[in-house]
Design an enzyme around this catalytic site. Sequence first.
Site, short mmCIF file in Angstrom:
data_model
loop_
_atom_site.label_atom_id
_atom_site.label_comp_id
_atom_site.label_asym_id
_atom_site.label_seq_id
_atom_site.Cartn_x
_atom_site.Cartn_y
_atom_site.Cartn_z
N ALA A 161 0.85 -1.19 0.00
CA ALA A 161 0.00 0.00 0.00
C ALA A 161 0.89 1.24 0.00
O ALA A 161 2.06 1.17 0.38
CB ALA A 161 -0.88 -0.01 1.24
N GLY A 181 0.69 -5.21 0.89
CA GLY A 181 -0.42 -5.34 -0.06
C GLY A 181 0.00 -6.01 -1.37
O GLY A 181 -0.84 -6.58 -2.06
N GLU A 210 -0.18 -9.60 -0.57
CA GLU A 210 -1.60 -9.90 -0.33
C GLU A 210 -2.36 -10.02 -1.66
O GLU A 210 -3.20 -10.89 -1.82
CB GLU A 210 -2.22 -8.82 0.56
N GLU A 236 4.28 -5.08 7.36
CA GLU A 236 3.44 -4.02 7.93
C GLU A 236 3.78 -3.72 9.38
O GLU A 236 3.72 -2.57 9.83
CB GLU A 236 1.96 -4.40 7.83
#
Length: 704
Positions: free
Chosen positions: A65, A103, A106, A126
């Site tokens: 992200a 992300g 993910e 993260e």
Amino acid sequence: MTEAAVVRFDVEDGVGVVTIDYPPVNALGPGVVEGIVEAIDAAQSNPAVKALVLIGAGRSFIAGADIRRFGKPRPPMARRTYDALDGSSKPIVAAIHGFALGGGLENAMACHYRIAVPSAKVGLPEVLIGILPGGGGTQRLPRLIGPKAAMEMIVSGRHVPAPEALKLGIVDALVDGKDLRKEAIAFAKSIADKRPLRRVRDLTDRLAEAKADPGMFEAMRKSIARKARNQKAPFNCIAAVEAACSQPFDEGIATERSLFNELENADEAKALRYAFFAEREVARIPGLSKDVTPPVLKTAAVLGAGTMGGGIAMSFADAGFPVKLLDASAEIVERGLARIRDNYATSVKRGSLAQAEMDRRMARIEPVATYEDIAEVDVVIEAVFERMDVKKEVFAKLDAVMKPGALMLTNTSALDIDEIAAVTKRPEAVVGAHFFVPANVMRLLEVVEGAKTAPATMAAAMKLGRDIGKISAWAGNTDGFAANRSRITFTQEQGWMVEEGALPEQIDKVMVDFGYPVGPFAVNDMSGLDVSYQTRKRRAAADPTYRGLPIPDRLVEMGRKGQKTGAGWYRYDKGDRTPHVDPETHRIIKEVAAERGIQQRAFTEQEILHRLLFSSVNEVCKIIEEGKALRASDIDTMWLNGFGFPRYRGGLMFWADSIGAREIYNQVAAWHQRYGGRWQPSALLRQIAETGGQLRDAKAPQMG
Ligand code: 3HC
């Protein structure tokens, strides 16, 4: 071609290829998420598409992200990429090169297959920015590789190399990567007709491991309790993986979301995000324009095979550089090599380094006997004894032999770079390189610019540091440079507070509670009290106004030099490094205080903390106003990577803002009244206090 420019979609040979092109690292920035969702959705009804590939342009797959968007209001997302990928009726292959992080991984796990090039790295880092994987990572990874391995990856945030990812089951295949796009299309064609689609969300086999070993979550919490004290993110990561094992997928996703929401705007996450960007900002030096292209450095030599030189040589070898090692005699070099070998062997014994890798690293370090042997290397790092006359002699010799254009670094923690450079005919090639002990472990490298250091030399030294895995930070040529100078007031106050009645164990407890791994007195016992004793004696001899530290002086004179003599500030049992509070230390403290007529009194924990840290905040402001460090955030980077300052507090100056410049200034001014000159408030501190600014934003005058 459709979609926003950051995401391209085209069809080749029956395969729809979704390419993310958002330099530099394909973070999930503005337009990227929408672009992926649109492309996947459009492909569903496109009869020309039998399967899909998700791939990144440039140097990486997806780095996660966009961290810049955290902590700010975000418009609600109509649809998440994870749901679009996972819900596709056509199989999707994630083709990974560079990094698939956060992300990024993910999204890859929401695809049906993952292939990677051998050099790729995957991970869910993260936790390192104070949050948890919020895109289904805590639910999908345990389904792929089991809860225990997933928890280990998520709680540590480590980057897993592709071959290990294959073994763990995160990726399905490694491909050679000469033309990843082509290989991914071929792979996609080979699985295009396979049904049912293998969705990670539907896998349950590995989750059973939690039933067989229900204590694993509690055991993990226990194992991180000490290191993760005062932090929330690592514990929420564990709770999310626990939920993956006890809840159906969609419920687990909801739990993940609420655990994520608890973290995003917490102080811990704010501090860690700040640290992330501070560590990148530190690379930028004003006046060093992009046109200064540092030379490519391929070969190196370290002069000095002691603890420091050995550690520096290891840093080169670890990063894959060949390095020559030179000292006054073959025996000294041999001893240095033996110490390096022992260090590596300890890592092999611990299991953190493979024997074959140790052999490769040792082979990169070449012992040599004369200055002529190093004349042709691109960079030489001098790491001899910390004495001006010795350094000058070495630099005169280096100047005589080194090839033109060679970079000449001096590893010193305090000596004047200009005086060293002045003995050469090429002061423009000389620069300070202050490594921290142990040099192969500590990430900070202070790069000290002398008056005549050329911009290209500065640029080359900064880059060299990064190439050997360090965080290079600019510092001006001042006594102690920026890092140590900002820390010395802390060390002095620590000593003087003991004279006034605070006990070493009380100060240590305050700092450990604050988040340091070990208190400053226990550290002092580890490194040896005799080291700073010598420096104090030298300073006292040179400067009659110098105020020493009579208590540690007395301890050293009594033979209490720290762990190595079984006693220092604390007492140690034979063969054991556990510090025990020692009444004898208390007696000595009282005795010295009485001899000097110092009235002892009680200290509160807050007074201890503030006195140590405010003294350094004040000094940092002086360093910045003198232009000897560029930014407050650079000093924060130094404290995080050189002095073990707790990362989840952002750094000294970031933490100071949580108290406020005004309160700190008032206290510093009050202590100035009480203790005199050493607490003279910095003009910059006063100005920030008066204007209501942030200490973390302070910048040197040359920054404009
Ligand atoms: N968001 C925003 N900017 C990012 C970014 C990210 N995720 N990752 C890197 N950048 C920026 C850096 O700030 C830097 O910008 P600058 O050039 O302006 O200073 C630039 O990209 C290049 O980064 P590096 O200098 O760090 O490049 P390296 O090649 O040394 O390292 C990297 C590459 C390993 C990808 C490293 O940048 C990194 O670790 N990035 C962060 C990865 C991460 O934490 N991902 C998880 C994000 S949170 C998330 O995904 C939440 C999700 O679960 C919902």
